[in-house]
Design a protein around this motif. Sequence first.
Motif, PDB file in Angstrom:
ATOM      1  N   PHE A   1       0.836  -1.207   0.000  1.00 36.76           N
ATOM      2  CA  PHE A   1       0.000   0.000   0.000  1.00 36.76           C
ATOM      3  C   PHE A   1       0.871   1.257   0.000  1.00 36.76           C
ATOM      4  N   TRP A   2       1.954   1.221   0.761  1.00 36.66           N
ATOM      5  CA  TRP A   2       2.864   2.374   0.858  1.00 36.66           C
ATOM      6  C   TRP A   2       3.465   2.685  -0.522  1.00 36.66           C
ATOM      7  N   VAL A   3       3.871   1.646  -1.236  1.00 38.06           N
ATOM      8  CA  VAL A   3       4.433   1.833  -2.577  1.00 38.06           C
ATOM      9  C   VAL A   3       3.368   2.372  -3.525  1.00 38.06           C
ATOM     10  N   GLN A   4       2.181   1.784  -3.471  1.00 41.98           N
ATOM     11  CA  GLN A   4       1.114   2.236  -4.357  1.00 41.98           C
ATOM     12  C   GLN A   4       0.721   3.680  -4.058  1.00 41.98           C
ATOM     13  N   HIS A   5       0.714   4.045  -2.786  1.00 39.18           N
ATOM     14  CA  HIS A   5       0.353   5.409  -2.406  1.00 39.18           C
ATOM     15  C   HIS A   5       1.299   6.417  -3.042  1.00 39.18           C
ATOM     16  N   ARG A   6       2.551   6.042  -3.168  1.00 43.10           N
ATOM     17  CA  ARG A   6       3.513   6.945  -3.802  1.00 43.10           C
ATOM     18  C   ARG A   6       3.385   6.951  -5.323  1.00 43.10           C
ATOM     19  N   LEU A   7       2.821   5.918  -5.866  1.00 42.08           N
ATOM     20  CA  LEU A   7       2.651   5.856  -7.316  1.00 42.08           C
ATOM     21  C   LEU A   7       1.389   6.570  -7.782  1.00 42.08           C
ATOM     22  N   TRP A   8       0.266   6.352  -7.100  1.00 39.97           N
ATOM     23  CA  TRP A   8      -1.009   6.946  -7.563  1.00 39.97           C
ATOM     24  C   TRP A   8      -1.860   7.538  -6.451  1.00 39.97           C
ATOM     25  N   ARG A   9      -1.206   7.897  -5.346  1.00 40.26           N
ATOM     26  CA  ARG A   9      -1.888   8.580  -4.240  1.00 40.26           C
ATOM     27  C   ARG A   9      -3.168   7.852  -3.858  1.00 40.26           C
ATOM     28  N   LEU A  10      -4.295   8.545  -3.880  1.00 43.04           N
ATOM     29  CA  LEU A  10      -5.551   7.934  -3.433  1.00 43.04           C
ATOM     30  C   LEU A  10      -6.579   7.830  -4.558  1.00 43.04           C
ATOM     31  N   HIS A  11      -6.117   7.476  -5.745  1.00 37.55           N
ATOM     32  CA  HIS A  11      -7.033   7.182  -6.844  1.00 37.55           C
ATOM     33  C   HIS A  11      -7.386   5.692  -6.757  1.00 37.55           C
ATOM     34  N   PRO A  12      -8.633   5.349  -6.534  1.00 29.58           N
ATOM     35  CA  PRO A  12      -8.981   3.941  -6.257  1.00 29.58           C
ATOM     36  C   PRO A  12      -8.778   2.993  -7.430  1.00 29.58           C
ATOM     37  N   PHE A  13      -8.876   3.485  -8.676  1.00 28.20           N
ATOM     38  CA  PHE A  13      -8.813   2.605  -9.838  1.00 28.20           C
ATOM     39  C   PHE A  13      -7.587   1.698  -9.835  1.00 28.20           C
ATOM     40  N   PRO A  14      -6.367   2.211  -9.711  1.00 27.22           N
ATOM     41  CA  PRO A  14      -5.202   1.318  -9.779  1.00 27.22           C
ATOM     42  C   PRO A  14      -5.126   0.337  -8.612  1.00 27.22           C
ATOM     43  N   TYR A  15      -5.638   0.730  -7.441  1.00 24.27           N
ATOM     44  CA  TYR A  15      -5.648  -0.203  -6.314  1.00 24.27           C
ATOM     45  C   TYR A  15      -6.520  -1.416  -6.640  1.00 24.27           C
ATOM     46  N   HIS A  16      -7.678  -1.146  -7.235  1.00 25.27           N
ATOM     47  CA  HIS A  16      -8.558  -2.247  -7.632  1.00 25.27           C
ATOM     48  C   HIS A  16      -7.908  -3.090  -8.726  1.00 25.27           C
ATOM     49  N   ALA A  17      -7.236  -2.441  -9.659  1.00 25.81           N
ATOM     50  CA  ALA A  17      -6.573  -3.178 -10.744  1.00 25.81           C
ATOM     51  C   ALA A  17      -5.507  -4.121 -10.191  1.00 25.81           C
ATOM     52  N   VAL A  18      -4.746  -3.657  -9.210  1.00 32.39           N
ATOM     53  CA  VAL A  18      -3.715  -4.498  -8.602  1.00 32.39           C
ATOM     54  C   VAL A  18      -4.343  -5.721  -7.947  1.00 32.39           C
ATOM     55  N   ASN A  19      -5.443  -5.519  -7.194  1.00 31.97           N
ATOM     56  CA  ASN A  19      -6.116  -6.650  -6.560  1.00 31.97           C
ATOM     57  C   ASN A  19      -6.573  -7.687  -7.586  1.00 31.97           C
ATOM     58  N   ILE A  20      -7.156  -7.197  -8.670  1.00 29.41           N
ATOM     59  CA  ILE A  20      -7.669  -8.104  -9.707  1.00 29.41           C
ATOM     60  C   ILE A  20      -6.537  -8.905 -10.332  1.00 29.41           C
ATOM     61  N   LEU A  21      -5.437  -8.228 -10.657  1.00 26.72           N
ATOM     62  CA  LEU A  21      -4.306  -8.907 -11.298  1.00 26.72           C
ATOM     63  C   LEU A  21      -3.651  -9.920 -10.359  1.00 26.72           C
ATOM     64  N   LEU A  22      -3.553  -9.584  -9.081  1.00 25.22           N
ATOM     65  CA  LEU A  22      -2.989 -10.528  -8.119  1.00 25.22           C
ATOM     66  C   LEU A  22      -3.881 -11.760  -7.980  1.00 25.22           C
ATOM     67  N   HIS A  23      -5.190 -11.526  -7.972  1.00 29.57           N
ATOM     68  CA  HIS A  23      -6.128 -12.651  -7.887  1.00 29.57           C
ATOM     69  C   HIS A  23      -6.024 -13.533  -9.143  1.00 29.57           C
ATOM     70  N   ALA A  24      -5.903 -12.904 -10.300  1.00 25.94           N
ATOM     71  CA  ALA A  24      -5.752 -13.666 -11.542  1.00 25.94           C
ATOM     72  C   ALA A  24      -4.467 -14.484 -11.526  1.00 25.94           C
ATOM     73  N   ALA A  25      -3.386 -13.890 -11.030  1.00 23.23           N
ATOM     74  CA  ALA A  25      -2.119 -14.617 -10.933  1.00 23.23           C
ATOM     75  C   ALA A  25      -2.238 -15.786  -9.956  1.00 23.23           C
ATOM     76  N   GLY A  26      -2.981 -15.583  -8.864  1.00 24.28           N
ATOM     77  CA  GLY A  26      -3.209 -16.662  -7.911  1.00 24.28           C
ATOM     78  C   GLY A  26      -3.958 -17.817  -8.554  1.00 24.28           C
ATOM     79  N   ALA A  27      -4.933 -17.500  -9.424  1.00 20.97           N
ATOM     80  CA  ALA A  27      -5.679 -18.547 -10.121  1.00 20.97           C
ATOM     81  C   ALA A  27      -4.764 -19.356 -11.037  1.00 20.97           C
ATOM     82  N   VAL A  28      -3.831 -18.681 -11.704  1.00 20.94           N
ATOM     83  CA  VAL A  28      -2.872 -19.387 -12.576  1.00 20.94           C
ATOM     84  C   VAL A  28      -1.997 -20.319 -11.747  1.00 20.94           C
ATOM     85  N   LEU A  29      -1.539 -19.847 -10.595  1.00 20.07           N
ATOM     86  CA  LEU A  29      -0.720 -20.696  -9.730  1.00 20.07           C
ATOM     87  C   LEU A  29      -1.519 -21.892  -9.218  1.00 20.07           C
ATOM     88  N   LEU A  30      -2.788 -21.654  -8.898  1.00 24.87           N
ATOM     89  CA  LEU A  30      -3.634 -22.768  -8.469  1.00 24.87           C
ATOM     90  C   LEU A  30      -3.745 -23.813  -9.576  1.00 24.87           C
TER      91      LEU A  30
END
Length: 448
Positions: free
Chosen positions: A84-113
């Motif tokens: 979160f600290w790294v993301q805050h420095r990249l895009w402050r408090l714009h929610p869109f990229p935070y949601h995008a990161v969650n989605i991509l991490l979940h997708a990567a988790g599905a591939v690992l599964l």
Amino acid sequence: MSNRVVPAPRIQMNNTWKERRWVAAGLLVLLTVVTYLPALRNGFIWDDDDHLTANQAMTAPNGLRLIWSSLAVSRYYPLTLTTFWVQHRLWRLHPFPYHAVNILLHAAGAVLLLLILRQLGARGAWVAAAIWAVHPVNVESVAWITELKNAQSGLLFFLSLLFWLRFRTRSKARWYWLALLCFTGALLSKPSTVVLPAGLLLIAWWRGERWQRVDVLRFIPFVVVAVGMSALTIVEQRGHILLSGELGWSLSIAQRLALAGCDVWFYAGKLLCPLNLSFVYPRWEIDKAGPIAFLPLLGTVGIAGALWACRGRTAVRAGAFGLGYFVIALLPVLGFVNVFYFRYSFVADHFQYLAGCGVITLVVSGGASVLRQRAMRAVVAGIVIAVLGILSWQRCGAFHDVETLWRDTIAKNPSCWMAENNLGNTLFQAGKVSDAIGHFEQALKLKP
């Protein structure tokens, strides 16, 4: 100690799979991203302030030191808070990229599964991974920014498991150290991943591995870091409970056992029929249920006993493995230790993020055995994935903003005093004072 593995339930990846795995992984990522597209329009909701938007560590000059050394900046999830600290420095408090990161991490988790299930020789591995990826119970873990904890820890959990499996088959030290490193990262992202060592033992039993002294010595570091994080988490949760001034969710040993049985059946039910999902479910009154409260526990013990008695059969052994993993992954949230969230409810969708793949894989493998024709399996799998994907697409809308979330919660759980109180606060801050008063009064009525 020998690393010999009895090959019975395990299937080696063939050349066809090696050639197609990138296509399979790409389709899985695409399916996941499309399913969760509505979440990209969502904003910040409950607890996002504690972890991110109002967290002093995100803006303080010594923020990273606070994250790793203090319990005063949210709960102790240092690796998640660092993300979160790294993301805050990249895009402050714009929610869109935070949601995008969650989605991509979940997708990567599905591939690992998918890779793990293939490594274990599970039938219908891609279908199982796809269902887990789009299942509505996981929307809470993906569409809620705070639950980066789940998406990130889950990714590291699956990585650790995959590296461990590769170490057991290839005996190369780098896979072992990568497994231990990823497990440590998973714990520092969310402590509920402490169940990994128990999961590794279950896999060893299922595959018929024969451990010797050197295997035990290699396993000990996983247990040590798990026990250490467990102790820290118990202390941290106890501190939050004491600060709340409310000990209303303290339970006797008998009540905790009854609660554990109810929890297991509740989570299995939501996996098999993911309807009427709620952000906060009604809080069960275990002490008022009497002997009936123990029926789910007795049913669970009975099924476990029957599976163990017939464990010599391949299908039964696979069932014991899938259901065993499901229960093991739920252990941190079955009520044996106090969790702060229990003041609101004893269950939550995000609690079974890692556990759900056990039941899903078992059902898919069983279905693949029953449906002999490949075309029929493809049709049924396509229908199930499509229906679950549509339900998840719709469920993402409940997390659009705080007012939408609390209204959806109240509609499904009218007894939720917390939702009434928080909706009142939201409306009051928006200047809708008369509407807010009504919800405050209802909160007081529900919890004087």
